[in-house]
Design an enzyme around this catalytic site. Structure first.
Site, PDB file in Angstrom:
ATOM      1  N   ARG A  62      30.914  49.740  43.751  1.00 17.71           N
ATOM      2  CA  ARG A  62      30.684  48.409  43.199  1.00 17.71           C
ATOM      3  C   ARG A  62      29.851  47.596  44.177  1.00 17.71           C
ATOM      4  O   ARG A  62      29.773  47.879  45.348  1.00 17.71           O
ATOM      5  CB  ARG A  62      32.018  47.704  42.939  1.00 17.71           C
ATOM      6  CG  ARG A  62      32.807  48.353  41.813  1.00 17.71           C
ATOM      7  CD  ARG A  62      34.117  47.653  41.571  1.00 17.71           C
ATOM      8  NE  ARG A  62      33.906  46.330  41.034  1.00 17.71           N
ATOM      9  CZ  ARG A  62      34.541  45.223  41.472  1.00 17.71           C
ATOM     10  NH1 ARG A  62      35.421  45.317  42.436  1.00 17.71           N
ATOM     11  NH2 ARG A  62      34.289  44.061  40.945  1.00 17.71           N
ATOM     12  N   LYS A  91      42.980  51.888  50.317  1.00 12.53           N
ATOM     13  CA  LYS A  91      42.322  52.133  49.031  1.00 12.53           C
ATOM     14  C   LYS A  91      42.356  53.623  48.690  1.00 12.53           C
ATOM     15  O   LYS A  91      41.993  54.463  49.499  1.00 12.53           O
ATOM     16  CB  LYS A  91      40.883  51.620  49.106  1.00 12.53           C
ATOM     17  CG  LYS A  91      40.097  51.823  47.814  1.00 12.53           C
ATOM     18  CD  LYS A  91      38.874  50.920  47.758  1.00 12.53           C
ATOM     19  CE  LYS A  91      37.955  51.330  46.619  1.00 12.53           C
ATOM     20  NZ  LYS A  91      36.915  50.368  46.294  1.00 12.53           N
ATOM     21  N   ARG A 120      43.061  37.270  52.318  1.00 10.97           N
ATOM     22  CA  ARG A 120      42.596  36.274  53.287  1.00 10.97           C
ATOM     23  C   ARG A 120      42.982  36.686  54.707  1.00 10.97           C
ATOM     24  O   ARG A 120      44.072  37.180  54.945  1.00 10.97           O
ATOM     25  CB  ARG A 120      43.201  34.914  52.984  1.00 10.97           C
ATOM     26  CG  ARG A 120      42.305  33.797  53.437  1.00 10.97           C
ATOM     27  CD  ARG A 120      42.992  32.484  53.302  1.00 10.97           C
ATOM     28  NE  ARG A 120      43.042  32.035  51.920  1.00 10.97           N
ATOM     29  CZ  ARG A 120      43.854  31.040  51.530  1.00 10.97           C
ATOM     30  NH1 ARG A 120      44.657  30.464  52.375  1.00 10.97           N
ATOM     31  NH2 ARG A 120      43.861  30.648  50.283  1.00 10.97           N
TER      32      ARG A 120
HETATM   33  C1  BTN Z   1      34.177  51.190  43.983  1.00  7.52           C
HETATM   34  O1  BTN Z   1      33.255  50.695  44.655  1.00  7.52           O
HETATM   35  O2  BTN Z   1      35.354  50.995  44.258  1.00  7.52           O
HETATM   36  C2  BTN Z   1      33.837  52.057  42.774  1.00  7.52           C
HETATM   37  C3  BTN Z   1      33.541  53.457  43.168  1.00  7.52           C
HETATM   38  C4  BTN Z   1      33.175  54.350  42.013  1.00  7.52           C
HETATM   39  C5  BTN Z   1      32.724  55.713  42.486  1.00  7.52           C
HETATM   40  C6  BTN Z   1      32.551  56.677  41.353  1.00  7.52           C
HETATM   41  S1  BTN Z   1      32.416  58.330  41.916  1.00  7.52           S
HETATM   42  C7  BTN Z   1      31.962  58.861  40.326  1.00  7.52           C
HETATM   43  C8  BTN Z   1      31.042  57.813  39.765  1.00  7.52           C
HETATM   44  N1  BTN Z   1      29.665  58.080  40.146  1.00  7.52           N
HETATM   45  C9  BTN Z   1      29.196  57.154  40.966  1.00  7.52           C
HETATM   46  O3  BTN Z   1      28.055  57.165  41.466  1.00  7.52           O
HETATM   47  N2  BTN Z   1      30.117  56.230  41.205  1.00  7.52           N
HETATM   48  C10 BTN Z   1      31.341  56.479  40.458  1.00  7.52           C
END
Ligand code: BTN
Length: 324
Positions: free
Chosen positions: A122, A187, A322
């Site tokens: 993201r 995470k 925070r």
């Molecule tokens: C995040 O940033 O938390 C989301 C990560 C999402 C990663 C997945 S892996 C499979 C799919 N292909 C990608 O390029 N990204 C998502």
């Protein structure tokens, strides 16, 4: 594309003699050695050369298997899925399916990869995952809903995934709004949803999931936030089983979301919410910053933030605890 034959043979983690490998693959021993070097440099797979005995992988590999994935799908999910593709290596499973959708291919498709060379996270971040260690997959879902009627979809997807992981015994898995898979240790995974579609017309959704299953020893020390994998939390099933179960849930869940919206998923939110009552910062979609105490989510999936100015509703942004 199936994993190259050499990796399939070495995946058991046992020692295989160079001569035997050469015979099995129809190659010279030098060519086998070159392929082994390639596995190490290109895919980061540590191979031990044991003098007088042969080659062995540092640890066995749990490779993806198409038949095993398909066996996990419920009858309804089997009826929905129109294509399933596995790649050893691809730039990004999301990019692959987004390109498909833009070229007019609207079949409900799943795409899984052992490794991505340009995995996307993201907010423009990259998503790193070593070969055959975790789950990186995407689903192309053409939805009859126009883009503006997809409110709360991110949360619904997070709930679908978290519910399955909890049902498999990973009781500490929760969600950080909108859909980070979070545990007290860090995470565990994330979801990236991309969409194309205009105005009142239908939408093409690409839903990508990255889930840490079993990181190789020593890997990920330089990641920018605390992380955890399923292996550290319990006993994950084989990756193909897990992928199939999650895919099945997503297919059924998205179909339910299309007809009923977010409501059937919201009931689970309070139990999964890792932010409830916590002080957070929200880097808003418009790049502004809000601070407050998390007060759950609204019926449309908006984050509720109790601030000095009153209760705010936010539809996009990145939350950080925070002071963290
Ligand atoms: C995040 O940033 O938390 C989301 C990560 C999402 C990663 C997945 S892996 C499979 C799919 N292909 C990608 O390029 N990204 C998502």
């Amino acid at each position: 594309m199936a994993a190259p034959e050499l990796i399939r043979i070495l995946a058991d983690g046992r020692c295989h003699s160079g001569q035997r490998l050469a015979g099995q693959l129809g190659l010279s021993r030098t060519a086998v050695w070159k392929q082994i070097q390639r596995m190490q440099t290109l895919w980061g797979l540590p191979v031990e050369a044991i003098k007088g005995k042969g080659y062995r992988l540092g640890q066995p590999l749990d490779l993806l298997d198409k038949a095993q994935i398909l066996r996990q799908l419920s009858p309804r999910a089997t009826g929905l899925l129109q294509r399933l593709e596995l790649f050893d290596e691809i730039d990004s499973t999301n990019s692959q399916l987004m390109a498909r959708a833009l070229s007019g291919d609207k079949r409900i498709s799943a795409c899984l990869a052992e490794r991505q060379t340009a995995g996307r996270g993201r907010r423009g971040r990259c998503w790193l995952s070593p070969f055959a260690a975790n789950l990186t997959f995407s689903l192309l879902w053409p939805s009859p809903r126009p883009p503006q009627q997809l409110g709360g979809l991110s949360l619904a997807v997070g709930v679908m995934v978290a519910r399955r992981l909890r049902a498999l015994g990973f009781a500490s898995v929760g969600l950080k709004w909108p859909n980070d898979l979070l545990t007290p240790q860090g995470k565990l995974g994330g979801v990236l949803i991309q969409l194309s579609g205009e105005g009142e017309g239908p939408s093409n959704l690409v839903i990508g999931l990255g889930l840490n299953v079993r990181m190789p020893p020593g890997w990920g020390q330089d990641l920018d936030q605390p992380w955890v994998d399923l292996a550290a939390l319990g006993h994950p099933p084989p990756r193909s089983t897990l992928a199939g179960l999650l895919l099945s849930d997503l297919l059924e869940g998205l179909s339910q979301y299309d007809s009923q919206g977010l409501q059937p998923f919201l009931a689970d939110w309070p139990a999964l919410d890792q932010l409830q009552g916590k002080p957070v910062r929200l880097l808003r979609g418009d790049d502004g910053l809000s601070q407050g105490i998390c007060a759950g989510v609204a019926e449309d999936g908006a984050l509720l933030l109790r601030t000095a100015e009153g209760l705010q509703r936010h539809h996009s942004g990145e939350v950080s605890l925070r002071g963290v």
